[in-house]
Design a protein around this motif. Sequence first.
Motif, PDB file in Angstrom:
ATOM      1  N   THR A 230      38.341  48.413  49.102  1.00 25.34           N
ATOM      2  CA  THR A 230      37.147  47.556  49.109  1.00 25.34           C
ATOM      3  C   THR A 230      36.471  47.545  50.472  1.00 25.34           C
ATOM      4  O   THR A 230      35.242  47.634  50.569  1.00 25.34           O
ATOM      5  CB  THR A 230      37.531  46.126  48.680  1.00 25.34           C
ATOM      6  OG1 THR A 230      38.003  46.162  47.332  1.00 25.34           O
ATOM      7  CG2 THR A 230      36.331  45.190  48.764  1.00 25.34           C
TER       8      THR A 230
ATOM      9  N   TYR B  77      49.268  41.866  43.465  1.00 23.85           N
ATOM     10  CA  TYR B  77      47.949  42.117  42.871  1.00 23.85           C
ATOM     11  C   TYR B  77      46.979  40.986  43.194  1.00 23.85           C
ATOM     12  O   TYR B  77      45.836  41.217  43.606  1.00 23.85           O
ATOM     13  CB  TYR B  77      48.088  42.278  41.362  1.00 23.85           C
ATOM     14  CG  TYR B  77      46.766  42.352  40.628  1.00 23.85           C
ATOM     15  CD1 TYR B  77      45.972  43.488  40.708  1.00 23.85           C
ATOM     16  CD2 TYR B  77      46.321  41.281  39.856  1.00 23.85           C
ATOM     17  CE1 TYR B  77      44.751  43.558  40.046  1.00 23.85           C
ATOM     18  CE2 TYR B  77      45.110  41.338  39.186  1.00 23.85           C
ATOM     19  CZ  TYR B  77      44.330  42.480  39.289  1.00 23.85           C
ATOM     20  OH  TYR B  77      43.120  42.538  38.631  1.00 23.85           O
TER      21      TYR B  77
ATOM     22  N   SER C 117      36.267  40.878  40.757  1.00 29.46           N
ATOM     23  CA  SER C 117      37.487  40.202  41.170  1.00 29.46           C
ATOM     24  C   SER C 117      38.228  39.729  39.913  1.00 29.46           C
ATOM     25  O   SER C 117      37.957  40.194  38.802  1.00 29.46           O
ATOM     26  CB  SER C 117      37.153  39.044  42.109  1.00 29.46           C
ATOM     27  OG  SER C 117      38.321  38.471  42.643  1.00 29.46           O
ATOM     28  N   THR C 118      39.153  38.807  40.080  1.00 24.92           N
ATOM     29  CA  THR C 118      40.033  38.410  38.983  1.00 24.92           C
ATOM     30  C   THR C 118      40.359  36.923  39.052  1.00 24.92           C
ATOM     31  O   THR C 118      40.350  36.322  40.142  1.00 24.92           O
ATOM     32  CB  THR C 118      41.352  39.211  39.051  1.00 24.92           C
ATOM     33  OG1 THR C 118      42.288  38.700  38.095  1.00 24.92           O
ATOM     34  CG2 THR C 118      41.974  39.116  40.428  1.00 24.92           C
TER      35      THR C 118
ATOM     36  N   LYS D 145      43.617  41.669  45.507  1.00 21.83           N
ATOM     37  CA  LYS D 145      42.291  41.378  44.959  1.00 21.83           C
ATOM     38  C   LYS D 145      41.673  40.175  45.666  1.00 21.83           C
ATOM     39  O   LYS D 145      40.457  40.116  45.888  1.00 21.83           O
ATOM     40  CB  LYS D 145      42.386  41.109  43.452  1.00 21.83           C
ATOM     41  CG  LYS D 145      42.738  42.329  42.609  1.00 21.83           C
ATOM     42  CD  LYS D 145      41.641  43.385  42.609  1.00 21.83           C
ATOM     43  CE  LYS D 145      40.485  43.011  41.715  1.00 21.83           C
ATOM     44  NZ  LYS D 145      39.513  44.127  41.561  1.00 21.83           N
TER      45      LYS D 145
ATOM     46  N   ALA E 263      39.930  50.055  41.230  1.00 22.15           N
ATOM     47  CA  ALA E 263      41.024  49.156  41.603  1.00 22.15           C
ATOM     48  C   ALA E 263      42.324  49.594  40.947  1.00 22.15           C
ATOM     49  O   ALA E 263      42.331  50.365  39.980  1.00 22.15           O
ATOM     50  CB  ALA E 263      40.701  47.720  41.165  1.00 22.15           C
TER      51      ALA E 263
ATOM     52  N   ASN F 250      43.205  48.273  46.485  1.00 19.47           N
ATOM     53  CA  ASN F 250      42.374  47.089  46.267  1.00 19.47           C
ATOM     54  C   ASN F 250      41.789  46.509  47.549  1.00 19.47           C
ATOM     55  O   ASN F 250      40.606  46.152  47.592  1.00 19.47           O
ATOM     56  CB  ASN F 250      43.182  46.021  45.532  1.00 19.47           C
ATOM     57  CG  ASN F 250      43.532  46.432  44.118  1.00 19.47           C
ATOM     58  OD1 ASN F 250      42.987  47.401  43.595  1.00 19.47           O
ATOM     59  ND2 ASN F 250      44.449  45.723  43.498  1.00 19.47           N
TER      60      ASN F 250
ATOM     61  N   ASP G 103      38.192  40.115  47.529  1.00 18.82           N
ATOM     62  CA  ASP G 103      37.259  39.053  47.146  1.00 18.82           C
ATOM     63  C   ASP G 103      36.671  38.389  48.394  1.00 18.82           C
ATOM     64  O   ASP G 103      35.448  38.222  48.547  1.00 18.82           O
ATOM     65  CB  ASP G 103      38.053  38.057  46.293  1.00 18.82           C
ATOM     66  CG  ASP G 103      37.274  36.857  45.790  1.00 18.82           C
ATOM     67  OD1 ASP G 103      36.580  36.213  46.596  1.00 18.82           O
ATOM     68  OD2 ASP G 103      37.407  36.532  44.590  1.00 18.82           O
TER      69      ASP G 103
ATOM     70  N   THR H  64      44.896  47.812  38.710  1.00 17.21           N
ATOM     71  CA  THR H  64      44.545  46.671  37.873  1.00 17.21           C
ATOM     72  C   THR H  64      45.728  45.922  37.256  1.00 17.21           C
ATOM     73  O   THR H  64      45.498  44.974  36.506  1.00 17.21           O
ATOM     74  CB  THR H  64      43.629  47.137  36.729  1.00 17.21           C
ATOM     75  OG1 THR H  64      44.280  48.175  35.993  1.00 17.21           O
ATOM     76  CG2 THR H  64      42.308  47.667  37.283  1.00 17.21           C
TER      77      THR H  64
END
Length: 680
Positions: free
Chosen positions: A431, A495, A451-452, A499, A409, A427, A503, A411
């Motif tokens: 994915t 970002y 994920s985040t 992400k 990724a 990202n 996700d 990040t």
Amino acid sequence: MSKTGPRSLKKQETRRFGFVEWFRPGEHERTEAVLPDIIASGASYLRTHLSWAEYLAPGGEEWFDWLIPRVGGEIDLLPCIHYTPPSLSRTGRSSGPPVDPKSYADFVDHILTRYGRYFRHVELWNEPNNLLDWDWRQDSDFLLFCEMIGGAAYWAKQRGYKPVLGGPCPFDPYWLNLMGERGVLGVIDAVGFHGFPGTWDSEQATWGGWDMHLGEMREIIDRYNADAEIWITEAGYSTWRNDEIEQARRFIKALNVPADRMYWYSWRDVPPDVPVQEGLWFDPRHYHLGAVSHDNKPKLLGRLLMEGGLGRLEEVTALATPQIAAGAAPVVVTGGSGFVGSNLADSLLNDGEDVIILDNLGRSGVDQNLSWLIERHGARVHPVLADVRDLMGIEAAFKDAKAVFHYAAQTAVTTSLIDPLDDFETNARGTINVLESVRKAGKRAPVIFASTNKVYGALDDLMMIELDDRYLPEDQLVRMQGIAEDRPLDFCTPYGCSKGVADQYILDYAKSFGIPAAVLRMSCIYGPRQFGTEDQGWVAHFLIRAFAGEAISIYGDGKQVRDILHVDDAVAAYRSLLANIDRAAGNAFNLGGGPRNAVSVLSVLREIGELTGRPVETSFGPWRAGDQFYFVANTQKLERETGWEARIGWREGLRHLAEWLIANRFGGRQIRREKRKVSA
């Protein structure tokens, strides 16, 4: 006897290389920026064009009066003199033969008089069998070309210079032999060769390999001038598919072929708003040939050369992909040379798994993690040096996978704000490329995605209580348990969006295609093998700065709270989720240290001061976009489904990371040890 053998040995001894960089009139600032970087890369040579057409255009003489001394005074310069002034051309275009072939020799003589003290070699024309550089329709038997170049080369030699014959592209042995029959090869000192294997399909169809083409070239040259050298005046590989490791490999390959010089095309990418050549249709491959991007972001090739020259480059490109035994079912870890990925891979390898490390090595230092894994586990580590943005380049890695952990990724929030397109490509598209590779393999390998917590946004609606050193939510349940998965998604910053998209694709592929996939929305992970920076990996970054005696920049007031989690606990969570994937598939889980490991930035700084034995010097700046006052993960759902729980208290974990950094980055000096109970 052919000179290929001795020349090859000489090449290995000198290990010199150069770059090709075309500087356009008026690019003073760009020249001043690029030239020091080329020299810092270890390059010995620079090839640039000295356009006859541009020289006679308004302002052209002044431009080259500045450029040639500026560049030639710093590095061994090869000027390529080409392009006919339209007023002197038979076609009215720069690719047309001059009306009087002798006028080219006169111009070369003028250039030698004006700038000759800045170079020893002079290249006469470029790609003469290419319609964009020489309109051979006006000179079908190349009589005009031979008269023009032969006369200029003869006169340059008389004046003590070494003429280089411009290389044909693609290579044409019949054309080269014609140059010998017409006497051109007899008056030159080197012959250029252009090769871009793997980049252009038209060339790919006729490409037989460096050894074959250079051997054929050597055989022809030896018939007419055995003393003439072979120079690769252009070699290159476009990273338009983001396969930067392949570019680095191709550079090493070109450097080691039996030629007397190698010039790599080029140092910087062409800016996207600049036409490559008048009349040339758009082809993205032309815009990605540099060792660094057009805005000076290092690609792998440029970064490794700047970090440690050829030795560093060879060290990394030597990380080959060992064969996996037939019937083996490896675990694929994308981003497996990174911080969490390398720790997870080590855990899997310790249990006897074969692990494919799919990584583009794009972040400085991560190749050290890959080398560490190989040293510890040998042939069960299978590096696949590729980029998740390159679907064609990664598909084979997933063919026999029994499970996939996807960490690769971009990040950093800050980087996403600077370059949101690249953030999306890595990202989001990266994915879906991984998911499609798994789907195409047809084995329904489980996919677990990193994920985040940024998918929940800035949490602006949470009312906060401000204490002396931290923020706490007014909501007592959130304060006691943290943020749960039923919190509405609220993507914030590029970002968070990229992400978040990834996700949701992971969860949808579980529903739409039956791939057993799940998501862990991570809070702040820290621990050994982390190369922390200001933008990502802040706990390690703080410790590194503190041990180096350097000030730490805080964005905001330092009272923001995070539930930091040691990487050993994070690895245990990923492995627990895989072990329970049958019932966990299609779900997202929060992963962090939980309320027991909730700390403010200021409290971490105080603890670091205790470890180093001195207060940490800090400065404060404005809050960054999307930064949360408070994020603590409610991990109860993960605990219920897998039986996992965080076991390492944050103070204990911080000391563990400090000891690892001391041993691996700061020469093993001791850290301060307080006689007090270490608590969570």
